[in-house]
Structures are given as structure tokens and as C-alpha cells.
Design a protein around this motif. Structure first.
Motif, mmCIF file in Angstrom:
data_model
loop_
_atom_site.group_PDB
_atom_site.id
_atom_site.type_symbol
_atom_site.label_atom_id
_atom_site.label_comp_id
_atom_site.label_asym_id
_atom_site.label_seq_id
_atom_site.Cartn_x
_atom_site.Cartn_y
_atom_site.Cartn_z
ATOM 1 N N PRO A 135 0.826 -1.207 0.000
ATOM 2 C CA PRO A 135 0.000 0.000 0.000
ATOM 3 C C PRO A 135 0.859 1.256 0.000
ATOM 4 N N VAL A 136 0.223 2.384 -0.181
ATOM 5 C CA VAL A 136 0.942 3.656 -0.244
ATOM 6 C C VAL A 136 1.690 3.919 1.061
ATOM 7 N N GLY A 137 1.122 3.541 2.193
ATOM 8 C CA GLY A 137 1.753 3.841 3.472
ATOM 9 C C GLY A 137 2.740 2.808 3.964
ATOM 10 N N SER A 138 3.041 1.787 3.174
ATOM 11 C CA SER A 138 3.910 0.709 3.635
ATOM 12 C C SER A 138 5.360 1.160 3.767
ATOM 13 N N SER A 139 5.997 0.729 4.877
ATOM 14 C CA SER A 139 7.418 1.062 5.079
ATOM 15 C C SER A 139 8.320 0.358 4.077
ATOM 16 N N LEU A 140 7.822 -0.686 3.433
ATOM 17 C CA LEU A 140 8.636 -1.417 2.463
ATOM 18 C C LEU A 140 9.123 -0.496 1.352
ATOM 19 N N ARG A 141 8.345 0.503 1.002
ATOM 20 C CA ARG A 141 8.722 1.416 -0.076
ATOM 21 C C ARG A 141 9.992 2.190 0.267
ATOM 22 N N ARG A 142 10.225 2.429 1.550
ATOM 23 C CA ARG A 142 11.425 3.169 1.958
ATOM 24 C C ARG A 142 12.645 2.265 2.065
ATOM 25 N N ARG A 143 12.405 0.977 2.278
ATOM 26 C CA ARG A 143 13.506 0.082 2.634
ATOM 27 C C ARG A 143 14.013 -0.788 1.495
ATOM 28 N N ARG A 144 13.173 -1.054 0.502
ATOM 29 C CA ARG A 144 13.576 -1.996 -0.538
ATOM 30 C C ARG A 144 13.151 -1.500 -1.911
ATOM 31 N N ASP A 145 13.925 -1.854 -2.909
ATOM 32 C CA ASP A 145 13.600 -1.504 -4.283
ATOM 33 C C ASP A 145 12.538 -2.455 -4.828
ATOM 34 N N PRO A 146 11.726 -1.995 -5.780
ATOM 35 C CA PRO A 146 10.679 -2.867 -6.337
ATOM 36 C C PRO A 146 11.211 -4.197 -6.881
ATOM 37 N N ARG A 147 12.347 -4.172 -7.535
ATOM 38 C CA ARG A 147 12.876 -5.411 -8.127
ATOM 39 C C ARG A 147 13.266 -6.426 -7.047
ATOM 40 N N ALA A 148 13.599 -5.952 -5.856
ATOM 41 C CA ALA A 148 14.006 -6.854 -4.772
ATOM 42 C C ALA A 148 12.847 -7.695 -4.257
ATOM 43 N N VAL A 149 11.610 -7.271 -4.556
ATOM 44 C CA VAL A 149 10.441 -8.036 -4.119
ATOM 45 C C VAL A 149 9.656 -8.598 -5.309
ATOM 46 N N GLY A 150 10.354 -8.720 -6.452
ATOM 47 C CA GLY A 150 9.765 -9.414 -7.595
ATOM 48 C C GLY A 150 9.009 -8.572 -8.582
ATOM 49 N N LEU A 151 9.062 -7.250 -8.455
ATOM 50 C CA LEU A 151 8.344 -6.368 -9.379
ATOM 51 C C LEU A 151 9.270 -5.932 -10.514
ATOM 52 N N ASP A 152 8.746 -5.925 -11.699
ATOM 53 C CA ASP A 152 9.539 -5.571 -12.876
ATOM 54 C C ASP A 152 9.420 -4.074 -13.135
ATOM 55 N N ARG A 153 10.000 -3.280 -12.237
ATOM 56 C CA ARG A 153 9.990 -1.824 -12.394
ATOM 57 C C ARG A 153 11.084 -1.237 -11.509
ATOM 58 N N GLU A 154 11.483 -0.011 -11.829
ATOM 59 C CA GLU A 154 12.587 0.631 -11.119
ATOM 60 C C GLU A 154 12.121 1.439 -9.913
ATOM 61 N N THR A 155 10.930 2.019 -9.973
ATOM 62 C CA THR A 155 10.448 2.899 -8.913
ATOM 63 C C THR A 155 9.065 2.446 -8.453
ATOM 64 N N TRP A 156 8.697 2.882 -7.259
ATOM 65 C CA TRP A 156 7.386 2.546 -6.721
ATOM 66 C C TRP A 156 6.308 3.432 -7.341
ATOM 67 N N PRO A 157 5.168 2.873 -7.696
ATOM 68 C CA PRO A 157 4.077 3.693 -8.243
ATOM 69 C C PRO A 157 3.394 4.494 -7.140
ATOM 70 N N ASP A 158 2.563 5.444 -7.508
ATOM 71 C CA ASP A 158 1.853 6.280 -6.544
ATOM 72 C C ASP A 158 0.625 5.584 -5.958
ATOM 73 N N GLU A 159 0.293 4.424 -6.484
ATOM 74 C CA GLU A 159 -0.870 3.689 -6.002
ATOM 75 C C GLU A 159 -0.426 2.334 -5.440
ATOM 76 N N PRO A 160 -1.297 1.653 -4.695
ATOM 77 C CA PRO A 160 -0.934 0.323 -4.184
ATOM 78 C C PRO A 160 -0.572 -0.626 -5.313
ATOM 79 N N VAL A 161 0.313 -1.578 -5.025
ATOM 80 C CA VAL A 161 0.740 -2.535 -6.033
ATOM 81 C C VAL A 161 0.748 -3.930 -5.418
ATOM 82 N N GLU A 162 0.242 -4.914 -6.156
ATOM 83 C CA GLU A 162 0.253 -6.293 -5.690
ATOM 84 C C GLU A 162 1.600 -6.935 -5.976
ATOM 85 N N LEU A 163 2.024 -7.832 -5.077
ATOM 86 C CA LEU A 163 3.284 -8.540 -5.251
ATOM 87 C C LEU A 163 3.037 -9.870 -5.963
ATOM 88 N N PRO A 164 3.979 -10.300 -6.809
ATOM 89 C CA PRO A 164 3.793 -11.580 -7.495
ATOM 90 C C PRO A 164 3.778 -12.760 -6.537
#
Length: 346
Positions: A135-164
């Protein structure tokens, strides 16, 4: 007492045997690690007890060991939810030992001392976090890059994103400030509890809660569990599957304590900033308790926000307990759709 639950001991745990006790869920709430906030949210405690008991009974059916023994009020008989005639506020539990965790100043926390006095049972000094979405408020966005959690993108989007695939993380439990850990450090802190078993339990709880949420018309975004170790067995402690321990969504909107967190961020950024500054000063001074260093007290919530939060908790509990978006009759509450829509007006 915890910040939102009263803890009552009927028979204390010893070095060689577990004990018995109860949680009484209050209407207090906590955000940003502050502890008990100025307001109470009516029926919140009963809503959390109901959803937590629902989750524990689902876990029992799935063969997952837990400390849950049933519900009941005022030292009355313990029974299952099927035999309850009104929303319960008390949950009967088995107790394990919680050794003191000494803080050694610049040397940090002494986990060796913690485990040296644990005996044959103890509460694992970790929180095990599982994430299905970010979600937008998740601390994960500050601590890890999207690719580190399986997302095929460089930056976090402005909306919630589901993990694979669900992501499992570990953080400290008894330190003044939560601290996320790598797996090796978590394994050291866990003591005799296997970090692999802790992760396995977290994934199972995640599956059970996610399935129930889907039946209730909710999406399960993330959550956490605490665990005990008793004579080689690891099981689920504290409470799980509630709107405080987990984040749920309904048609893209939050159904969790995150609604209150975001309200404070939006309407009272000075207090939220003062909390962050106090935590930084505590780190610099190498002291554990940051609250005395905070220069602002949290503002009280307006009555409209309290009412909206109360309806969100009770409507969500009705749906989750029933496993049906139409809900149950545990609480007199608006429909889940109406309760969520009211959040948009805050």
C-alpha cells in the motif's frame, strides 16, 4: 497492559510450564508507536476480539498451533464463537514466559540475557511480517527496491501494487523502536525457535487470512504474527487477522488502522514530524525511550473521525466474521460499502 489490550494473568507461566490468562480488548488505539492515544473508538475492542477469535478458530481448523483457548467475559466460562451471544471482549490464552530484554546503551539490546532466562517456553522476540501487496503507506517502499520483491519496475508507483509472491520479513518485538532485520540476525534473535519454521507459519497464517478476507469481499494486503516456543513447538501467539495487525482493502480503499495513520499524516504533520525527530534524537543519544524527547502531544480526533473509524471496525468485523460481504449481525453497523465510502469524506 499493552497499548490497546489489558493483560490478565490467572496462572503465570514458569520455567517448565505454560500458564493461563486473558486479553481484554479495549477501545484504545495506537499509531506511530506512540502507545495509547487520546481518544477511544467505540466498539473497536470487541471488533478486534471478534476478528482475532475468528482467525484463531480458522487456524485451529487448519491444524496450526496457537495459544488461543476461546472467548468469554469477566472470568466466565470459556467457549467458542459459536456459543457466544454477543461480541466478545475477552480472549482466553495460554501464557509463556517473556524474559526481560536488557538495554546496554551503545551496546544495544542483550538477547543472550533474554534467552538465558527463558526456560522451556518463551515468546519469540520477533514480529514476522507478511506482505501480499504494498500500500501507499507501507514502510517497504522506503527500505527496498521494487525489483528486490519481484516487481519488474525501477520505482514505486503512486498507487498500491500487488506482489507476485508474498514477502516475509522479520522485525524486533521488544525494542523501543521496531527494527527490520536480515534473516541471519533474525535467526540469532529467535533463539531456539527456527526462523524457517517462523516463516512457514507466517505464510500459512497469511493464506488462511487471505482466503477469509476474499470471502468477506476484502483484499488482504499485509499483516504480522507473533510466536511462542514451547518444548520445541512453535505456535502463533498474541492475536492475528485483525484490523490493527493486518491491512485490508475494499474496492481500493483501506479497511484498517492505516486510515487513522493517514489522517494524522494529512491533518497533523507537525505531530508526526515531532515523533520522527524524537526517534532520531533517541538514536543519537543511544537511549531506548524516545517519547520523553517528543516536543508535541498527539491531537485528539474530531468526533466525525471517531464515528467513521468505529463504523469501519464494526462493519469490517461483521463481514470478516461471517465470511460474507453482506456481513453478520454481531454489531449494529452500516454495510461495509457504506463504512468505507464514509472514509472518503474525512
Amino acid at each position: 497492559m499493552t497499548s490497546v489490550k489489558e493483560f490478565r494473568v490467572a496462572e503465570a507461566a514458569t520455567e517448565t510450564a505454560v500458564g493461563r490468562g486473558r486479553f481484554r480488548f479495549t477501545d484504545a488505539y495506537s499509531v506511530f508507536d506512540w502507545g495509547q492515544m487520546p481518544d477511544a473508538i467505540p466498539q473497536k475492542g470487541a471488533a478486534l476480539c471478534l476478528t482475532g477469535a475468528t482467525t484463531f478458530e480458522l487456524l485451529e481448523s487448519a491444524g496450526v498451533p496457537t495459544h488461543y483457548r476461546g472467548v468469554g467475559d469477566a472470568d466466565g466460562p470459556i467457549h467458542s464463537l459459536a456459543d457466544a451471544t454477543e461480541p466478545p471482549r475477552e480472549m482466553a490464552i495460554s501464557l509463556v514466559r517473556v524474559p526481560e530484554l536488557p538495554h546496554r546503551g551503545a551496546d544495544g539490546y542483550d538477547y543472550e540475557a533474554f534467552h538465558a532466562t527463558a526456560g522451556d517456553n518463551y515468546l519469540v522476540p520477533l514480529e514476522i511480517v507478511f506482505r501480499n501487496a504494498v500500500p501507499v503507506g507501507s514502510s517497504l517502499r522506503r527500505r527496498r527496491d521494487p525489483r528486490a520483491v519481484g516487481l519488474d519496475r525501477e520505482t514505486w508507483p503512486d498507487e498500491p501494487v500487488e506482489l507476485p509472491e508474498p514477502v516475509v520479513e522479520f522485525s524486533t518485538k521488544f525494542e523501543e523502536r521496531d527494527r527490520y532485520l536480515d534473516r541471519e540476525t533474525a535467526d540469532e534473535i529467535a533463539g531456539r525457535a527456527s526462523v524457517d519454521r517462523l516463516a512457514e507459519l507466517a505464510r500459512t497464517v497469511n493464506d488462511v487470512v487471505t482466503e477469509r478476507a476474499a470471502a468477506a469481499g476484502l483484499t488482504h494486503q499485509d499483516g504480522k504474527i507473533e510466536c511462542y516456543w514451547v518444548d520445541g513447538e512453535v505456535g502463533v501467539a498474541d492475536v492475528a487477522g485483525t484490523f490493527d495487525e493486518n491491512r485490508f482493502g475494499y474496492e481500493g480503499r483501506q479497511v484498517s488502522k492505516e486510515v487513522i495513520r493517514q489522517y494524522y499524516k494529512r491533518e497533523h504533520p507537525a505531530w508526526v514530524g515531532a515523533v520522527s525527530e524524537a526517534k532520531e534524537r533517541a538514536d543519537e543519544a543511544e537511549v531506548a525511550d524516545w517519547r520523553p524527547l517528543c516536543e508535541r502531544e498527539p491531537p485528539a480526533l474530531p468526533g466525525k473521525v471517531v464515528e467513521t473509524a468505529a463504523n469501519l471496525y464494526t462493519a469490517g468485523a461483521n463481514a470478516y466474521a461471517a465470511g460474507d460481504p453482506e456481513g453478520s449481525e454481531w454489531f449494529e453497523a452500516p454495510s461495509l460499502a457504506e463504512a468505507v465510502a464514509a472514509v472518503e469524506e474525512l
